[in-house]
Design a protein around this motif. Sequence first.
Motif, short mmCIF file in Angstrom:
data_model
loop_
_atom_site.label_atom_id
_atom_site.label_comp_id
_atom_site.label_asym_id
_atom_site.label_seq_id
_atom_site.Cartn_x
_atom_site.Cartn_y
_atom_site.Cartn_z
N ASP A 52 3.21 -14.59 11.29
CA ASP A 52 3.30 -13.17 11.63
C ASP A 52 3.39 -12.38 10.34
O ASP A 52 3.42 -12.95 9.24
CB ASP A 52 4.48 -12.88 12.56
N TRP A 53 3.39 -11.07 10.45
CA TRP A 53 3.44 -10.22 9.26
C TRP A 53 4.10 -8.90 9.59
O TRP A 53 4.28 -8.53 10.76
CB TRP A 53 2.04 -10.01 8.68
N SER A 54 4.45 -8.18 8.54
CA SER A 54 5.09 -6.87 8.68
C SER A 54 4.56 -5.95 7.61
O SER A 54 4.08 -6.39 6.56
CB SER A 54 6.61 -7.00 8.57
N GLY A 55 4.65 -4.65 7.86
CA GLY A 55 4.16 -3.66 6.91
C GLY A 55 2.69 -3.36 7.11
O GLY A 55 2.06 -3.80 8.08
N GLU A 65 0.88 -1.16 0.00
CA GLU A 65 0.00 0.00 0.00
C GLU A 65 0.91 1.20 0.00
O GLU A 65 1.62 1.47 0.96
CB GLU A 65 -0.91 0.02 1.22
N GLY A 66 0.94 1.98 -1.11
CA GLY A 66 1.88 3.06 -1.23
C GLY A 66 3.29 2.52 -1.20
O GLY A 66 3.65 1.58 -1.93
N SER A 67 4.10 3.07 -0.32
CA SER A 67 5.49 2.63 -0.23
C SER A 67 5.68 1.58 0.85
O SER A 67 6.80 1.18 1.13
CB SER A 67 6.40 3.83 0.07
N HIS A 68 4.62 1.14 1.49
CA HIS A 68 4.70 0.20 2.60
C HIS A 68 4.46 -1.22 2.09
O HIS A 68 3.39 -1.53 1.58
CB HIS A 68 3.69 0.55 3.69
N GLU A 69 5.45 -2.05 2.22
CA GLU A 69 5.34 -3.44 1.78
C GLU A 69 4.73 -4.28 2.89
O GLU A 69 5.16 -4.20 4.04
CB GLU A 69 6.73 -3.97 1.43
N PHE A 70 3.73 -5.08 2.55
CA PHE A 70 3.09 -5.96 3.53
C PHE A 70 3.45 -7.39 3.21
O PHE A 70 3.25 -7.86 2.08
CB PHE A 70 1.57 -5.78 3.49
N GLN A 71 4.00 -8.10 4.19
CA GLN A 71 4.41 -9.48 3.98
C GLN A 71 3.94 -10.35 5.12
O GLN A 71 4.01 -9.96 6.29
CB GLN A 71 5.93 -9.57 3.86
N VAL A 72 3.48 -11.55 4.78
CA VAL A 72 3.06 -12.55 5.75
C VAL A 72 4.12 -13.64 5.79
O VAL A 72 4.60 -14.09 4.75
CB VAL A 72 1.69 -13.15 5.39
#
Length: 269
Positions: free
Chosen positions: A23-26, A3-10
């Motif tokens: 867990d996840w980040s972003g 989302e935008g410049s934020h990477e989301f990873q599981v």
Amino acid sequence: MSEGSHEFQVHLRVGEAGVGVLDWSGRAPQQAIDEAVSLASDDGLIARGLRRIEVSLPAADVVGRRALQRAGFRLEGTRRQAYALPDGSFDDVVLYARLASDLVYGAGGFTGVMNSVLPRKRLIAHALITDPWDRVCVLETTFKPDWELPGGIVNPAESPWQGAVREIDEELSLDVGLGRVLVIDWLAPYLGWDDAVELIFDGGQLTAEQVDAVVPDPGEIRAVHWLPPDKAADKMAPFARGRMLAAVACRLGGGTQYLERGLPRRETE
């Protein structure tokens, strides 16, 4: 996923005995997080054959908790003040898990999740039991100073009536037939206990032979006392006293009374 410049990873880490940790980040929109968590969970439990996947996250993470619940995860517990916040304060951490055997989809899956996250209130069932001289049975226990009516905490999947009958049998070796509910009382939080609801059933009037046959459980009951209601009240905590006296009045006058903290609702406002 981003989302935008934020990477989301599981991330799914596979441990021993068929247990995975998710867990996840972003950051990402709620719908994207829902889809990612659901896909990762299905992959672990179905494609990889895991037995269990668990997730720990801050209790205040509403977005993450919603994604887990939509993916069929059940709330299993809380680690109090286990997460350090940037301002130096602490938040609780909640533990969710999903088993390969859990029902996830359909009405049964939804209610299974909701059953784990919605409040559960403790239920207590006591009975007003008297002797041939209208004296009230009150129990002096081994674990608290104030006296109480026979009965106790209702077990999971046990009806209030069944719980009261079981407790009275355990405490007094007495098989008593219970009548109607005399009092419903809401108990406020007290001495570390959460709030609860108590029912007082009419345990009837025993014969002299039944009174003589009472055998108290020595591990829990120090003594069994038969006292006039006003004398019994002197030995009870204020809220217990109020509901016992209300139960006596309802037996004599009919009806069922609703109380809060042992008092009629209008007196608690």
